[in-house]
Design a protein around this motif. Structure first.
Motif, mmCIF file in Angstrom:
data_model
loop_
_atom_site.group_PDB
_atom_site.id
_atom_site.type_symbol
_atom_site.label_atom_id
_atom_site.label_comp_id
_atom_site.label_asym_id
_atom_site.label_seq_id
_atom_site.Cartn_x
_atom_site.Cartn_y
_atom_site.Cartn_z
ATOM 1 N N GLU A 179 0.702 -4.842 10.199
ATOM 2 C CA GLU A 179 1.497 -3.999 9.582
ATOM 3 C C GLU A 179 1.238 -2.551 10.103
ATOM 4 O O GLU A 179 2.165 -1.925 10.120
ATOM 5 C CB GLU A 179 1.071 -3.755 8.010
ATOM 6 C CG GLU A 179 1.141 -5.197 7.187
ATOM 7 C CD GLU A 179 2.511 -5.642 6.685
ATOM 8 O OE1 GLU A 179 3.380 -5.180 7.250
ATOM 9 O OE2 GLU A 179 2.513 -6.859 6.139
ATOM 10 N N GLU B 219 9.633 -7.094 2.197
ATOM 11 C CA GLU B 219 9.826 -8.082 3.466
ATOM 12 C C GLU B 219 11.272 -8.408 3.151
ATOM 13 O O GLU B 219 12.154 -8.733 4.136
ATOM 14 C CB GLU B 219 9.041 -8.956 3.663
ATOM 15 C CG GLU B 219 7.579 -8.642 3.907
ATOM 16 C CD GLU B 219 7.514 -7.657 5.313
ATOM 17 O OE1 GLU B 219 8.463 -7.208 5.547
ATOM 18 O OE2 GLU B 219 6.395 -7.201 5.302
ATOM 19 N N HIS C 270 2.132 -1.550 3.066
ATOM 20 C CA HIS C 270 1.319 -2.935 3.242
ATOM 21 C C HIS C 270 0.289 -3.046 3.979
ATOM 22 O O HIS C 270 -0.649 -3.630 3.300
ATOM 23 C CB HIS C 270 2.515 -3.893 4.086
ATOM 24 C CG HIS C 270 3.838 -4.105 3.518
ATOM 25 N ND1 HIS C 270 4.766 -4.576 4.135
ATOM 26 C CD2 HIS C 270 4.385 -3.612 2.273
ATOM 27 C CE1 HIS C 270 6.115 -4.759 3.537
ATOM 28 N NE2 HIS C 270 5.647 -4.147 2.147
ATOM 29 N N GLU D 287 5.785 -0.415 5.664
ATOM 30 C CA GLU D 287 4.924 -1.187 6.266
ATOM 31 C C GLU D 287 3.460 -0.406 6.297
ATOM 32 O O GLU D 287 2.532 -1.366 6.352
ATOM 33 C CB GLU D 287 5.370 -1.430 8.024
ATOM 34 C CG GLU D 287 6.772 -1.973 8.202
ATOM 35 C CD GLU D 287 6.783 -3.461 7.583
ATOM 36 O OE1 GLU D 287 6.036 -4.221 6.996
ATOM 37 O OE2 GLU D 287 7.835 -4.187 7.969
#
Ligand SMILES: [Fe+2]
Ligand SMILES: [Fe+2]
Length: 327
Positions: A53, A166, A86, A83
């Motif tokens: 990520e 996502e 994440h 990201e």
């Protein structure tokens, strides 16, 4: 003698309880007993996922300053920031297994940790941002939706939130490609070229064929993994085919066709030797990605120092307040 037997009996009970939880599709929490191999497998998988990520921010960040409009820039910035989020959830989830974030970062910076090889390819045109969203985030969704049911609870919980984001990423990629495909012949060529370059690497994101993936069966037994690499690859292709048609792009595999008998897609041969090269660190951007990550880590040293100093100050004033209350 007696204590050894007692300890042995206790270990047996704990192992039996672990097996029962797994068999009942129940969840393992950080404080539960778990086999060492289960813990090690999760630390490896979850930290590789976290690193992916974080490194994955780079190829896309490359286009933030060159996005074709303010709206595209804002969307891309939000996506790259997702990201980062994440990565942070996943590092935190990995820490619940008894490894520190510092250790994980150290492994990445030293080049000892793996991350998804897809991020070692360059982003050559704006259309690559579309292709990454559509194909790379699309493959990530296929991989990660089943992980929401992973037997290790903190990993599964992190995945629920991540998957929602996502699916937005995939749609924004699709929409970039759709806009280009409705544009000039040059824009259409740009979109097709990006799909040609990202299609095969995205298929490789699911890992080697089942026959060459010896650890898969064990991970499936532990219910970390729910579907095999080849099953997930099939689902992905089945999702792509109608979407490629809607976009008007061609998937660059002349052997790709529906096999009525197998009720599955036949795929052309995947060039695994290329993936092996990239995994071995000889991909187009491996060195650049790690170098950039090291620089970012060094540039951020003052932020970590400031945060630690602030936390120490807060702790000291809390301790002083407690001492006063006691007095
Ligand atoms: Fe992500
Ligand atoms: Fe994403």
């Amino acid at each position: 003698m007696e204590t050894t037997t007692e300890a042995g009996a206790e270990a047996n009970t704990e192992a039996a309880r672990f097996d029962e939880l797994i068999a009942a599709d129940d969840r393992i929490e950080p404080r539960d007993w778990m086999p060492d191999d289960y813990r090690r497998t999760l630390i490896r998988q979850m930290s590789q996922h976290a690193h992916s990520e974080i490194i994955g921010m780079q190829p896309e960040a490359n286009w933030i300053s060159r996005a074709p409009s303010l709206k595209r820039k804002a969307i891309l910035m939000a996506k790259v920031q997702d990201e980062a989020g994440h990565g942070l959830y996943l590092y935190s989830a990995t820490e619940t297994l008894g490894v520190t974030r510092d250790e994980l970062t150290e492994q990445l910076l030293a080049g000892k940790a793996k991350y998804s090889s897809i991020f070692n390819y360059p982003t050559l045109s704006w259309a690559d941002i579309g292709a990454i969203g559509w194909l790379v985030d699309g493959a990530a969704i296929c991989n990660q939706v089943p992980l929401c049911r992973c037997s290790y609870a903190p990993y599964g919980r992190a995945m629920v939130r991540i998957c929602k984001e996502e699916s937005f990423h995939q749609r924004q990629g699709f929409e970039i490609l759709l806009t280009l495909m409705r544009g000039t012949p040059e824009q259409q060529r740009m979109a097709q070229d990006a799909v040609d370059r990202w299609y095969w690497p995205s298929l490789m994101m699911f890992g080697p064929p089942d026959a060459d993936s010896p650890n898969s069966a064990r991970s499936m037994g532990w219910k970390i993994k729910r579907f095999s690499n080849d099953e997930l690859r099939q689902r992905f292709v089945a999702m792509l085919v109608p979407q490629a048609e809607a976009l008007g792009v061609t998937l660059p595999d002349p052997d790709l066709r529906w096999n009525e008998q197998r009720q599955a897609y036949d795929l052309g041969p995947i060039d695994w030797s290329e993936l092996q090269e990239v995994i071995a660190g000889r991909g187009p951007c491996n060195a650049q990605r790690l170098q950039r990550r090291r620089e970012a880590h060094e540039d951020g040293a003052w932020v970590r120092e400031a945060a630690a100093a602030y936390a120490a100050k807060q702790a000291a004033s809390r301790a002083a307040a407690t001492a006063e209350a006691v007095a």
